[in-house]
Design an enzyme around this catalytic site. Sequence first.
Site: not given
Length: 270
Positions: A89, A146, A229, A91
């Site tokens: 993705s 992250k 996100s 994010s």
Amino acid sequence: MNLDFSLILVLVTLLTGILWLIDTLMFAPRRRAALAQAEQSAGAPLPEAQQISLLRQPGWADTSRSMFPVLLVVLVLRSFLFEPFQIPSGSMLPTLKIGDFILVNKFHYGLRLPVLNTRFVSNNDPQHGDVIVFRYPEDTSINYIKRVVGVPGDVITYQGKTLFINDEAQPQSLIARLPPANPEQLLLSETLAGEPHRIYQDIYRPVMNGQWVVPEGHYFVLGDNRDNSKDSRYWGFVPEELLVGKATAVWMHWDSFFSLPDFSDVRRIN
């Protein structure tokens, strides 16, 4: 359905190892005894072709003998040293692009048992700015990636699209407005613990404000694509026991099976 590759790898390695051991301890001695008996009855060594035939392993044993060492090496490397992941993705844009293959250091935060993920050797703890892979707290069969912005004891505030750690605003500087003619997004440089990294902010996205106190044994994480996100602002903290490892480098980029992989995009993640 999300398949647990670690569990599958452990089970297949265990199965091939057991089958190889059974053949080594039980059936191989019987084959050697049969050869010895045949040679005793013949009164002379058998021709080489007959010896090979009598000593030949069954297919399942030969396959297990061939596969077990390879699977064991893969299991050790993947569980305790490094593991590749692909970014699914956006994010973590602009740091990580969709299709990037990253290398995750599995021992940076300590050694963990495969499948159980229990840490049995301690090492470093995540620090501000680390890009980490972890098991998503709401569905541990899914891996997330992250950036750590809060460690145990920190007070994290997100106000007006500015990140505050313990009431101190983290420096941001504008790099570009995208696209230049009619900007909808800002490319910024943000500094955490003295290390800069780039983030995206959507100009017209509503602000996600809030304040959180990071509990012991947990971490607060954000995506670098701040307004696109799903991170700790929405689902909470990352428990220490769900850590997988530290993302260290991008070693390949591959958009899809319809394009050729790009091996030139090797870069450090920061």
